[in-house]
Design a protein around this motif. Sequence first.
Motif, short mmCIF file in Angstrom:
data_model
loop_
_atom_site.label_atom_id
_atom_site.label_comp_id
_atom_site.label_asym_id
_atom_site.label_seq_id
_atom_site.Cartn_x
_atom_site.Cartn_y
_atom_site.Cartn_z
N GLY A 449 0.83 -1.20 0.00
CA GLY A 449 0.00 0.00 0.00
C GLY A 449 0.86 1.25 0.00
O GLY A 449 2.08 1.17 0.18
N PRO A 450 0.21 2.43 -0.18
CA PRO A 450 0.97 3.69 -0.15
C PRO A 450 1.43 4.06 1.27
O PRO A 450 1.19 3.32 2.22
CB PRO A 450 -0.04 4.71 -0.68
N HIS A 451 2.09 5.19 1.40
CA HIS A 451 2.62 5.64 2.70
C HIS A 451 1.49 5.83 3.71
O HIS A 451 0.43 6.35 3.36
CB HIS A 451 3.39 6.94 2.53
N PRO A 452 1.71 5.45 4.97
CA PRO A 452 0.67 5.56 6.00
C PRO A 452 0.26 7.00 6.30
O PRO A 452 1.07 7.92 6.25
CB PRO A 452 1.34 4.95 7.23
N LYS A 453 -1.03 7.15 6.61
CA LYS A 453 -1.58 8.44 7.00
C LYS A 453 -1.70 8.51 8.52
O LYS A 453 -1.52 9.56 9.12
CB LYS A 453 -2.97 8.56 6.35
N ASN A 454 -2.01 7.36 9.14
CA ASN A 454 -2.14 7.31 10.60
C ASN A 454 -1.25 6.22 11.18
O ASN A 454 -1.17 5.12 10.62
CB ASN A 454 -3.59 7.04 10.99
N LYS A 518 17.62 3.48 16.42
CA LYS A 518 17.81 3.40 14.96
C LYS A 518 16.45 3.29 14.27
O LYS A 518 16.20 3.97 13.27
CB LYS A 518 18.67 2.17 14.59
N TYR A 519 15.60 2.42 14.81
CA TYR A 519 14.26 2.27 14.22
C TYR A 519 13.43 3.53 14.46
O TYR A 519 12.70 3.98 13.58
CB TYR A 519 13.54 1.06 14.81
N ALA A 520 13.58 4.11 15.66
CA ALA A 520 12.80 5.30 16.00
C ALA A 520 13.15 6.46 15.07
O ALA A 520 12.27 7.18 14.60
CB ALA A 520 13.04 5.69 17.46
N ALA A 521 14.43 6.62 14.79
CA ALA A 521 14.86 7.71 13.90
C ALA A 521 14.27 7.53 12.51
O ALA A 521 13.80 8.48 11.88
CB ALA A 521 16.39 7.75 13.83
N MET A 522 14.24 6.28 12.05
CA MET A 522 13.67 6.02 10.72
C MET A 522 12.17 6.31 10.71
O MET A 522 11.63 6.86 9.75
CB MET A 522 13.91 4.56 10.32
N LEU A 523 11.50 5.93 11.80
CA LEU A 523 10.05 6.17 11.87
C LEU A 523 9.75 7.66 11.89
O LEU A 523 8.86 8.13 11.17
CB LEU A 523 9.44 5.48 13.11
N ALA A 524 10.51 8.41 12.69
CA ALA A 524 10.29 9.86 12.77
C ALA A 524 10.48 10.49 11.39
O ALA A 524 9.65 11.30 10.95
CB ALA A 524 11.27 10.47 13.78
N GLU A 525 11.52 10.08 10.72
CA GLU A 525 11.83 10.64 9.41
C GLU A 525 10.70 10.35 8.41
O GLU A 525 10.25 11.24 7.68
CB GLU A 525 13.17 10.04 8.93
N LYS A 526 10.22 9.13 8.43
CA LYS A 526 9.16 8.74 7.49
C LYS A 526 7.83 9.42 7.82
O LYS A 526 7.11 9.86 6.93
CB LYS A 526 9.00 7.22 7.47
N MET A 527 7.51 9.51 9.13
CA MET A 527 6.24 10.14 9.50
C MET A 527 6.24 11.62 9.12
O MET A 527 5.24 12.14 8.63
CB MET A 527 5.99 9.98 11.01
N LYS A 529 8.12 13.09 6.78
CA LYS A 529 8.16 13.23 5.33
C LYS A 529 6.78 13.02 4.70
O LYS A 529 6.43 13.69 3.74
CB LYS A 529 9.17 12.21 4.78
N HIS A 530 6.02 12.06 5.25
CA HIS A 530 4.74 11.72 4.62
C HIS A 530 3.54 12.26 5.39
O HIS A 530 2.40 11.92 5.07
CB HIS A 530 4.66 10.21 4.42
N GLY A 531 3.80 13.10 6.40
CA GLY A 531 2.72 13.77 7.13
C GLY A 531 1.77 12.85 7.87
O GLY A 531 0.55 13.07 7.86
N ALA A 532 2.29 11.80 8.49
CA ALA A 532 1.43 10.86 9.22
C ALA A 532 1.15 11.38 10.63
O ALA A 532 2.00 12.01 11.24
CB ALA A 532 2.09 9.49 9.29
N THR A 533 -0.06 11.11 11.13
CA THR A 533 -0.45 11.50 12.49
C THR A 533 -0.32 10.31 13.44
O THR A 533 -0.72 9.20 13.09
CB THR A 533 -1.92 12.00 12.52
N GLY A 534 0.22 10.57 14.64
CA GLY A 534 0.37 9.52 15.65
C GLY A 534 -0.79 9.53 16.63
O GLY A 534 -1.33 10.59 16.98
N TRP A 535 -1.22 8.35 17.08
CA TRP A 535 -2.31 8.20 18.05
C TRP A 535 -1.91 7.16 19.08
O TRP A 535 -1.22 6.18 18.74
CB TRP A 535 -3.59 7.73 17.36
N LEU A 536 -2.37 7.35 20.30
CA LEU A 536 -2.18 6.33 21.34
C LEU A 536 -3.56 5.81 21.71
O LEU A 536 -4.43 6.58 22.12
CB LEU A 536 -1.47 6.93 22.56
#
Length: 648
Positions: A449-454, A518-527, A529-536
Amino acid sequence: MASHGNGLAKIETQKMKEDKIICHDDSAVPVTAQTEDELHSLQKKKSGPNTPIKDIQSAFGIPTTEVERQKQQLQSISASLASLTRETGPKVVKGDPRVETPKLVQASQPKHTAAPNITDSALKFTHILYNLSPAELYEQAIQNEKGSFITSSGALATLSGAKTGRSPRDKRVVKDETTANELWWGKGSPNIEMDEQTFLINRERAVDYLCSLEKVFVNDQFLNWDPNNRIKVRIVSARAYHSLFMHNMCIRPTPEELENFGTPDFTIYNAGKFPCNRYTHYMTSSTSIDINLARREMVILGTQYAGEMKKGLFSLMHYLMPKRQILSLHSGCNMGKEGDVALFFGLSGTGKTTLSTDHNRYLIGDDEHCWSDHGVSNIEGGCYAKCIDLSREKEPDIWNAIKFGTVLENVVFEERTRQVDYADKSVTENTRAAYPIEYIPNAKIPCVGPHPKNVILLACDAFGVLPPVSKLNLAQTMYHFISGYTALVAGTEDGIKEPTATFSACFGAAFIMLHPTKYAAMLAEKMQKHGATGWLVNTGWSGGSYGSGGRIKLAYTRKIIDAIHSGELLEANYTKTEVFGLEIPTELEGVPSQILDPANTWPDKNAYKETLMKLGGLFRKNFEVFANYKIGADNNLTEEILAAGPNF
Ligand SMILES: Nc1ncnc2c1ncn2[C@@H]1O[C@H](COP(=O)(O)OP(=O)(O)OP(=O)(O)O)[C@@H](O)[C@H]1O
Ligand SMILES: O=C([O-])CC(=O)C(=O)O
Ligand SMILES: [Ca+2]
Ligand SMILES: [Mn+2]
C-alpha cells in the motif's frame, strides 16, 4: 413354482431382452480398472512441480530439463541437510515412503570408493516432503502426529506440546566480528550472545535429529510482498503442523516461482521437541532458538511452538531491511477505500490483528510490515490471530477464516462434534489460528500500500489510567514508540500468567536486532516526510486497574479507530491530561463521553491519581536508559522526545 426342502420357493431369474438383463439403478459406465491398485491410481492426477516425478528413466514425456531441474532441487535440499562433520549421508529422497516407495526421485549421491568410515546414517534414506499442499499436510498430521484433529469448521487442530508460547530467554544470536558492532547487545537487548562453534554444535544436533527421521518437511517460500526486497526462505521441519503453519504464514510461491526458486537466502532447521544438550556452552535450558546471520541460518531445538519460526524470520527482517533503508515494523496494517493506510503498532495481545481486520477496510497484514520509500508491504502471507474467547459476533472475519487449511493451535473441542470451545483455556490462554491472508475477504493482494496516513500505537493498559484515545505530536509518538508500553496479556511469552506492566522498545524488543533509536529515527523521518499522524489507543482497562475495572469494549475501540481513519477525530475538541500531557477528545460519536477521560471513570479519585503517578514513574524509570542516545541527525528531536514523557 417348485418347492424345496425348506419349504421356500426358489427364485428363478427370468430370461430378459438384452437391455433389461441386469437390474440396477446405476446408470454410469463401470470402472475400467482391473485391480484395486489400478483403481486407486486413477484417483490422483499428476500436478505441478510439487509432485515428485515417479521414475526418472521412464519419465515419459517429461523433458530432460525438467528431470535436471528436479535433480537440482533435490541436490539443493540434500545440501541443506548435509552433515558438517561427516563426509556422507543422508541420502535424501523425495516423496512419502508409504505412498511412493518403489519409484522415488533421488538426489545423485557422491560416489564413495569403499569408504572405511561408512556409517549407518550414511546408509539411511531421509524422505523429503516438499511444499506439500494443505490437504496432504492434513493427512500427514492426522496419520502421524498425536493431537491432530479436523474441527467442525474444517480447521486442523494441533497441539504445540509443552511450550504454548515463545521462549525469549532461550534465544541466542551468534556474535562474530560483524554482528558485535552492528547489533544491539547488553542490557535490555533481546540478543543474547553465542559463539559460532556452539551454533554449529546445535546445528549439527538439529540436522542429525531431522535426518534420523523417516521423513522431513521442506517448505520453500518467500518473505515480503515488495518484489524488490523479497527474501527466499527454506524451512526444514519434523512436523506437518510446522509445515502447514509456515505454508500459511509465509508467502506461497506460484508453481513457476517454485521452479526457479534456486538457493534460499535463509534456512530454518526446526528440530521441534528434540532438545539441545544442556552441557553445551551458553545453554541454560533444553530449549534453544539460535540465529546465525553470517550463515543465514536458524536452529530450533526443544520447542514445538510454531511462532518461534515466524518471529525468528521477523528478527532476520529487522536486521536485513534497515540495511536497505527500509523500516521493519511490528504492526498491523490496513487501507481504506480512498487509499488511506493505517499502521497498528502494539505488543502481543494489544489488538493488531483484531483491529487491522476490519470489514470496512482492506487488510494489508496483521503483524509484520516494511515501510520503504515506495510505501508499505506485508512481510508475511498469513495472519496469526489469538482466539481466546473468539466470537462470531465480535470478530466475524477471523471466525470465518477458521476453516479448511487453517491451523488451530492448542484449542479445546467437543470430543464428538469437534466443535471448538474458544472460551476453554485448559491447554493455554494463548490459543491461536494461523490462516492464509486471502481467507480474510477484503485482504489486499498483493499486500502492499501507499505511505501511512495514521500511526496508531496500541497499549493494553492494565493500570486503567491511559485514555482510550489520545492524539500525539511527533515527539510524543517517538516517546511512546521507544517506550513500547503494554500490560502483557497472559500466555504468549512462556511463563507469564497474568497481566503485568511491560516496556518493549519499538513495540517489539523481542525481535529487534539494532538499537531501538535506529528504528525510532527512521520512523520519525518517514512520518515527518509523509505527514502521518500519531495516536495512542488504550485497548486495556477503564474504570480501575486489572481486577477492579473492566477492559474497554471492543465496540468502543472500533468506533475510535473508525474516527481516526475517517479524519473525524482530527477535527474534535481536545483537552490535555495531567502527568502524561496527552491530548484527548472531549466528544466522539458512538463512545460515551465520560469514558474518554479516565479520571471520570474511576470511582476512587485518589486511587486514580496514585495509579497514574505510579505508571508515570514506571515510564520514567524505563526511559532512563535511552536518555543518553541521540535520535536521528537532529539534536532538537532528541530533546523534544525526552520532554514528551510524563511530567510531575
Ligand atoms: N478493546 C479491545 N480492543 C482490542 N482488542 C480487544 C479489546 N477487548 C478485548 N480484546 C481482545 O484482545 C485480543 C487482542 O489480540 P490480537 O490477536 O489482536 O493481538 P495482537 O496485537 O495481534 O498480538 P500478537 O502480536 O501476539 O499477534 C483479542 O482476543 C481481542 O478480542
Ligand atoms: O510470536 C508470537 O507468539 C505471537 C506474536 O505475534 C507476538 O508475540 O507478537
Ligand atoms: Ca497478531
Ligand atoms: Mn506479533
